[in-house]
Every structure is written in structure tokens, then in C-alpha cells.
Design a protein around this motif. Structure first.
Motif, PDB file in Angstrom:
ATOM      1  N   GLY A  58       0.803  -1.212   0.000  1.00 31.20           N
ATOM      2  CA  GLY A  58       0.000   0.000   0.000  1.00 31.20           C
ATOM      3  C   GLY A  58       0.832   1.256   0.000  1.00 31.20           C
ATOM      4  O   GLY A  58       2.071   1.218   0.062  1.00 31.20           O
ATOM      5  N   THR A  59       0.129   2.373  -0.067  1.00 30.71           N
ATOM      6  CA  THR A  59       0.781   3.682  -0.141  1.00 30.71           C
ATOM      7  C   THR A  59       0.376   4.618   0.983  1.00 30.71           C
ATOM      8  O   THR A  59       0.775   5.776   0.997  1.00 30.71           O
ATOM      9  CB  THR A  59       0.436   4.367  -1.485  1.00 30.71           C
ATOM     10  N   TRP A  60      -0.432   4.126   1.937  1.00 31.20           N
ATOM     11  CA  TRP A  60      -0.994   5.043   2.919  1.00 31.20           C
ATOM     12  C   TRP A  60       0.047   5.673   3.833  1.00 31.20           C
ATOM     13  O   TRP A  60      -0.209   6.712   4.427  1.00 31.20           O
ATOM     14  CB  TRP A  60      -2.095   4.364   3.728  1.00 31.20           C
ATOM     15  N   MET A  61       1.209   5.042   3.942  1.00 31.74           N
ATOM     16  CA  MET A  61       2.285   5.623   4.753  1.00 31.74           C
ATOM     17  C   MET A  61       3.143   6.593   3.945  1.00 31.74           C
ATOM     18  O   MET A  61       4.133   7.125   4.443  1.00 31.74           O
ATOM     19  CB  MET A  61       3.138   4.516   5.376  1.00 31.74           C
ATOM     20  N   ASP A  84       1.544  14.771   0.045  1.00 33.82           N
ATOM     21  CA  ASP A  84       2.026  16.045   0.574  1.00 33.82           C
ATOM     22  C   ASP A  84       3.308  15.863   1.381  1.00 33.82           C
ATOM     23  O   ASP A  84       4.198  16.731   1.351  1.00 33.82           O
ATOM     24  CB  ASP A  84       0.940  16.732   1.410  1.00 33.82           C
ATOM     25  N   ALA A  85       3.452  14.734   2.063  1.00 36.16           N
ATOM     26  CA  ALA A  85       4.680  14.474   2.816  1.00 36.16           C
ATOM     27  C   ALA A  85       5.853  14.264   1.865  1.00 36.16           C
ATOM     28  O   ALA A  85       6.965  14.754   2.116  1.00 36.16           O
ATOM     29  CB  ALA A  85       4.505  13.263   3.720  1.00 36.16           C
ATOM     30  N   LEU A  86       5.620  13.556   0.765  1.00 31.96           N
ATOM     31  CA  LEU A  86       6.686  13.340  -0.208  1.00 31.96           C
ATOM     32  C   LEU A  86       7.087  14.647  -0.874  1.00 31.96           C
ATOM     33  O   LEU A  86       8.268  14.920  -1.068  1.00 31.96           O
ATOM     34  CB  LEU A  86       6.245  12.324  -1.258  1.00 31.96           C
ATOM     35  N   ALA A  87       6.087  15.456  -1.213  1.00 32.31           N
ATOM     36  CA  ALA A  87       6.388  16.736  -1.857  1.00 32.31           C
ATOM     37  C   ALA A  87       7.202  17.638  -0.946  1.00 32.31           C
ATOM     38  O   ALA A  87       8.094  18.363  -1.396  1.00 32.31           O
ATOM     39  CB  ALA A  87       5.090  17.433  -2.269  1.00 32.31           C
ATOM     40  N   ALA A  88       6.909  17.596   0.353  1.00 35.06           N
ATOM     41  CA  ALA A  88       7.616  18.425   1.332  1.00 35.06           C
ATOM     42  C   ALA A  88       8.904  17.778   1.824  1.00 35.06           C
ATOM     43  O   ALA A  88       9.630  18.385   2.614  1.00 35.06           O
ATOM     44  CB  ALA A  88       6.697  18.719   2.514  1.00 35.06           C
ATOM     45  N   LYS A  89       9.166  16.553   1.373  1.00 32.73           N
ATOM     46  CA  LYS A  89      10.317  15.771   1.845  1.00 32.73           C
ATOM     47  C   LYS A  89      10.297  15.663   3.366  1.00 32.73           C
ATOM     48  O   LYS A  89      11.332  15.779   4.045  1.00 32.73           O
ATOM     49  CB  LYS A  89      11.636  16.382   1.339  1.00 32.73           C
ATOM     50  N   ASP A  90       9.109  15.416   3.885  1.00 31.22           N
ATOM     51  CA  ASP A  90       8.912  15.303   5.327  1.00 31.22           C
ATOM     52  C   ASP A  90       9.165  13.852   5.738  1.00 31.22           C
ATOM     53  O   ASP A  90       8.242  13.076   5.981  1.00 31.22           O
ATOM     54  CB  ASP A  90       7.486  15.732   5.696  1.00 31.22           C
ATOM     55  N   TRP A  91      10.444  13.504   5.825  1.00 31.35           N
ATOM     56  CA  TRP A  91      10.812  12.119   6.107  1.00 31.35           C
ATOM     57  C   TRP A  91      10.452  11.712   7.538  1.00 31.35           C
ATOM     58  O   TRP A  91      10.221  10.521   7.795  1.00 31.35           O
ATOM     59  CB  TRP A  91      12.294  11.910   5.826  1.00 31.35           C
ATOM     60  N   THR A 143       7.118   8.125  10.929  1.00 31.78           N
ATOM     61  CA  THR A 143       6.051   7.912  11.903  1.00 31.78           C
ATOM     62  C   THR A 143       4.933   7.056  11.322  1.00 31.78           C
ATOM     63  O   THR A 143       4.436   6.121  11.965  1.00 31.78           O
ATOM     64  CB  THR A 143       5.480   9.262  12.369  1.00 31.78           C
ATOM     65  N   LEU A 144       4.530   7.360  10.096  1.00 32.85           N
ATOM     66  CA  LEU A 144       3.473   6.584   9.453  1.00 32.85           C
ATOM     67  C   LEU A 144       3.925   5.155   9.166  1.00 32.85           C
ATOM     68  O   LEU A 144       3.129   4.206   9.250  1.00 32.85           O
ATOM     69  CB  LEU A 144       3.041   7.268   8.157  1.00 32.85           C
TER      70      LEU A 144
END
Length: 213
Positions: free
Chosen positions: A182-185, A189-196, A201-202
Motif C-alpha cells: 500500500g501507499t498510505w504511509m 504532501d509528505a513526499l512533496a515536502a520531503k517530510d521524512w 512515523t506513518l
């Protein structure tokens, strides 16, 4: 298992396999590290973008704790490209005899995609018992997979497509389901912001699904 050694089975790597689509290969290593740190070491990078081969190569070389594979494998050329880049497993949304032969010859484990009982039987006739069930929710979800368990007990599945935090545990509770994809994690928007940190956490929350099995 050394970083270069293919796993014995894709299905036994982890209860949840993140399905990654990357437009920029430079994001591959920090993303993979976040997923591994969160407890999801098996990572499927789909061949839907031109960045995928370089992303697979970067993860294979720089994140030894990860087991990186290639998804959306559609042709023998895809098989060659993925394995050359360092993919340690292959996943396809469907299969043909030509594609199946190429995946067998690759030397790495693979999951051909199925969505009907007839496709499952056809693979069993060819000696394949491990499969991707796709698109899981659209093809009947947990009810369909549960119905296959009794007449086709030798088949084991990784459902992908519509699997989410809300229903992953229900899939994993089935006797013929070994893991889910799956992709839910990996919210866009997290990928675009590079919010690793958020991805980490997810990923940790997704990895905890194993306790429901």
C-alpha cells in the motif's frame, strides 16, 4: 541475508510493503531510510516513472538494511532493467507466459498479479503459489480472498490496491494472506515536502499492523 542476496520469498519479508512512486531519484535514499527506520524494510519501487531504475540502484547501494524490489513490471525488458539496477524482488499487476518466463529466469523472487480464480489456477498449474492480488478492493477484497482459501489453500497472496490503514489488519487476518502492499504511509504532501519524519512515523504505525495477525 547479505544486501546482494535475493530473499527466499517476497511474502515473508514484512507484513506491509510500501509501494513507492518516485519522480526524483534523489528522494530514494532518505525515503528508504525513513521507511526502514519505521520498521518497513521491504520497499517496492514501481517502474511507473523514469526515475525508478536510478531510485532502485541508489537504495540497493546506500541503504543495505532495505530489501528493494521493483513493481509494475510489465515486460521482459522491465525485468532486465529492474534486476540490473539491483532489485531483489519483482511484482507485476498481471502476467502472461512471456512475462512469467522472464521473471522465472531473473533469479529473484516474484509476485505475478491475479484478480480471478482462473488466473490463480493457471499459476498453480505452472508451479507458482505466491501471488499479488490486484486490484484488491475492486476485485472483491477480503470476501473474495476468503472464498479462495478453501478450494485453493496452496495459494498465498499479497493484496494491493485499495489497502489502507483502515483495512490492512482485516486482510492480514486471512489465512491465505501473508502481507499487504500500500501507499498510505506515503502521503503525497509528505513526499512533496520531503517530510521524512512524518513518513517514518506513518511507517511505524503501519508496521504495528503485524500485531493484529
Amino acid at each position: 541475508m547479505s544486501p546482494a542476496t535475493p530473499p527466499a520469498s517476497v511474502l515473508d519479508l514484512a507484513p506491509v510493503i510500501p509501494v513507492v512512486v518516485l519522480d526524483d531519484a534523489r528522494d530514494a535514499v532518505p525515503l528508504a531510510r525513513a521507511l526502514v527506520d519505521g520498521g518497513l524494510p521491504a520497499i517496492e519501487v514501481t517502474l511507473r516513472t523514469g526515475a525508478a531504475p536510478d531510485a532502485i540502484r541508489a537504495i540497493a547501494r546506500q541503504v543495505p538494511q532495505a530489501v528493494v524490489g521493483a513493481g509494475t513490471v510489465l515486460t521482459p525488458a522491465h525485468v532486465h532493467t529492474a534486476v540490473e539496477a539491483g532489485a531483489r524482488f519483482l511484482v507485476s499487476p498481471g502476467w502472461t507466459d512471456t512475462l512469467l518466463d522472464a521473471m522465472r529466469a531473473s533469479g529473484v523472487p516474484f509476485l505475478p498479479g491475479v484478480s480471478t480464480a482462473s488466473e490463480v489456477v493457471a499459476l498453480l498449474e505452472r508451479g507458482v503459489t505466491r501471488m499479488k492480488f490486484f486490484p484488491a478492493e475492486a476485485a472483491g477484497g477480503t470476501a473474495y480472498l476468503s472464498a479462495l482459501a478453501s478450494p485453493l489453500p496452496q495459494a498465498r497472496f499479497c493484496p494491493t490496491g485499495g489497502v489502507s490503514a483502515a483495512n490492512a489488519a482485516s486482510y492480514l487476518a486471512l489465512p491465505n494472506v501473508a502481507c499487504v502492499g500500500g501507499t498510505w504511509m506515503l502521503p503525497s504532501d509528505a513526499l512533496a515536502a520531503k517530510d521524512w519524519d512524518r513518513v517514518r512515523t506513518l511507517a511505524a504505525e503501519a508496521a504495528a499492523v503485524r500485531s493484529a495477525r
